[in-house]
Design a protein around this motif. Structure first.
Motif, PDB file in Angstrom:
ATOM      1  N   TYR A  23       0.904  -1.353   0.121  1.00  0.00           N
ATOM      2  CA  TYR A  23      -0.071   0.221   0.055  1.00  0.00           C
ATOM      3  C   TYR A  23       0.504   0.802   0.231  1.00  0.00           C
ATOM      4  CZ  TYR A  23      -3.559   3.947   1.600  1.00  0.00           C
ATOM      5  OH  TYR A  23      -3.775   4.852   1.599  1.00  0.00           O
ATOM      6  N   ARG A  24       1.731   1.584   0.927  1.00  0.00           N
ATOM      7  CA  ARG A  24       3.016   2.591   0.747  1.00  0.00           C
ATOM      8  C   ARG A  24       3.543   2.718  -0.658  1.00  0.00           C
ATOM      9  NH1 ARG A  24       2.296   6.058   4.471  1.00  0.00           N
ATOM     10  NH2 ARG A  24       3.978   6.657   5.044  1.00  0.00           N
ATOM     11  N   VAL A  25       4.012   1.690  -1.261  1.00  0.00           N
ATOM     12  CA  VAL A  25       4.418   2.400  -2.187  1.00  0.00           C
ATOM     13  C   VAL A  25       3.405   2.266  -3.311  1.00  0.00           C
ATOM     14  CG1 VAL A  25       5.561   0.483  -4.626  1.00  0.00           C
ATOM     15  CG2 VAL A  25       6.040  -0.032  -1.597  1.00  0.00           C
ATOM     16  N   ARG A  26       2.484   1.661  -3.626  1.00  0.00           N
ATOM     17  CA  ARG A  26       1.201   2.434  -4.534  1.00  0.00           C
ATOM     18  C   ARG A  26       0.950   3.813  -3.712  1.00  0.00           C
ATOM     19  NH1 ARG A  26      -4.696   2.245  -4.541  1.00  0.00           N
ATOM     20  NH2 ARG A  26      -4.253   1.564  -2.578  1.00  0.00           N
ATOM     21  N   ASP A  27       0.979   4.313  -3.121  1.00  0.00           N
ATOM     22  CA  ASP A  27       0.882   5.732  -2.823  1.00  0.00           C
ATOM     23  C   ASP A  27       1.652   6.100  -2.712  1.00  0.00           C
ATOM     24  OD1 ASP A  27      -1.207   7.342  -1.131  1.00  0.00           O
ATOM     25  OD2 ASP A  27      -0.072   7.735   0.302  1.00  0.00           O
ATOM     26  N   PHE A  28       2.870   6.376  -2.758  1.00  0.00           N
ATOM     27  CA  PHE A  28       4.008   6.621  -3.418  1.00  0.00           C
ATOM     28  C   PHE A  28       4.019   6.799  -4.866  1.00  0.00           C
ATOM     29  CE2 PHE A  28       8.045   7.208  -4.876  1.00  0.00           C
ATOM     30  CZ  PHE A  28       9.154   8.078  -3.961  1.00  0.00           C
ATOM     31  N   PHE A  29       3.798   5.977  -5.248  1.00  0.00           N
ATOM     32  CA  PHE A  29       3.390   5.763  -6.861  1.00  0.00           C
ATOM     33  C   PHE A  29       2.929   6.840  -6.910  1.00  0.00           C
ATOM     34  CE2 PHE A  29       7.024   2.313  -6.872  1.00  0.00           C
ATOM     35  CZ  PHE A  29       8.326   3.172  -7.721  1.00  0.00           C
ATOM     36  N   ARG A  30       1.916   6.728  -6.706  1.00  0.00           N
ATOM     37  CA  ARG A  30       0.323   7.821  -6.685  1.00  0.00           C
ATOM     38  C   ARG A  30       1.083   8.908  -6.615  1.00  0.00           C
ATOM     39  NH1 ARG A  30      -5.389   6.362  -4.269  1.00  0.00           N
ATOM     40  NH2 ARG A  30      -3.775   6.171  -2.681  1.00  0.00           N
ATOM     41  N   ARG A  31       1.889   9.253  -5.561  1.00  0.00           N
ATOM     42  CA  ARG A  31       1.887  10.909  -5.069  1.00  0.00           C
ATOM     43  C   ARG A  31       2.988  11.015  -6.582  1.00  0.00           C
ATOM     44  NH1 ARG A  31       2.595  11.216   1.123  1.00  0.00           N
ATOM     45  NH2 ARG A  31       0.100  10.837   1.930  1.00  0.00           N
ATOM     46  N   VAL A  32       3.790  10.220  -6.559  1.00  0.00           N
ATOM     47  CA  VAL A  32       4.473  10.873  -8.002  1.00  0.00           C
ATOM     48  C   VAL A  32       3.766  11.044  -9.420  1.00  0.00           C
ATOM     49  CG1 VAL A  32       6.573  10.579  -9.427  1.00  0.00           C
ATOM     50  CG2 VAL A  32       6.335   9.977  -6.513  1.00  0.00           C
ATOM     51  N   LYS A  33       3.178   9.773  -9.772  1.00  0.00           N
ATOM     52  CA  LYS A  33       2.470  10.140 -10.894  1.00  0.00           C
ATOM     53  C   LYS A  33       1.524  11.799 -10.581  1.00  0.00           C
ATOM     54  CE  LYS A  33      -0.542   7.054 -13.634  1.00  0.00           C
ATOM     55  NZ  LYS A  33      -1.228   6.595 -14.084  1.00  0.00           N
ATOM     56  N   SER A  34       0.837  12.518 -10.145  1.00  0.00           N
ATOM     57  CA  SER A  34       0.138  13.364  -9.490  1.00  0.00           C
ATOM     58  C   SER A  34       1.077  14.446  -9.605  1.00  0.00           C
ATOM     59  CB  SER A  34      -1.363  13.194  -8.275  1.00  0.00           C
ATOM     60  OG  SER A  34      -0.438  13.385  -7.223  1.00  0.00           O
TER      61      SER A  34
END
Length: 72
Positions: A23-34
């Motif tokens: 979850y933390r890894v997915r959240d990190f990459f979602r923030r980078v993408k946005s």
């Protein structure tokens, strides 16, 4: 395979850790993408987290030094 209660507890803890890490890894990459700062949720102080603050402060200092006087 005869598991006791200790093996079930260990297996459950491993699954919880894997899910939390995923979850933390997915959240990190979602923030980078946005386009958001991925280190906003970090509790520790790190160089990457302070980089945007440092750059903004540096720009303010530069903008005050480069002001030109129009009349001499």
């Amino acid at each position: 395979m005869n598991w006791g209660w200790q093996e079930w507890v260990v297996a459950l803890l491993v699954v919880i850790c894997v899910v939390r890490t995923g979850y933390r890894v997915r959240d990190f990459f979602r923030r980078v993408k946005s386009g958001k700062n991925p280190c906003d949720s970090c509790s520790c102080d790190c160089e990457l987290r302070n980089l945007p603050k440092h750059e903004r402060g540096d720009c303010k200092e530069r903008s005050h030094k480069t002001n030109k006087k129009c009349c001499g």
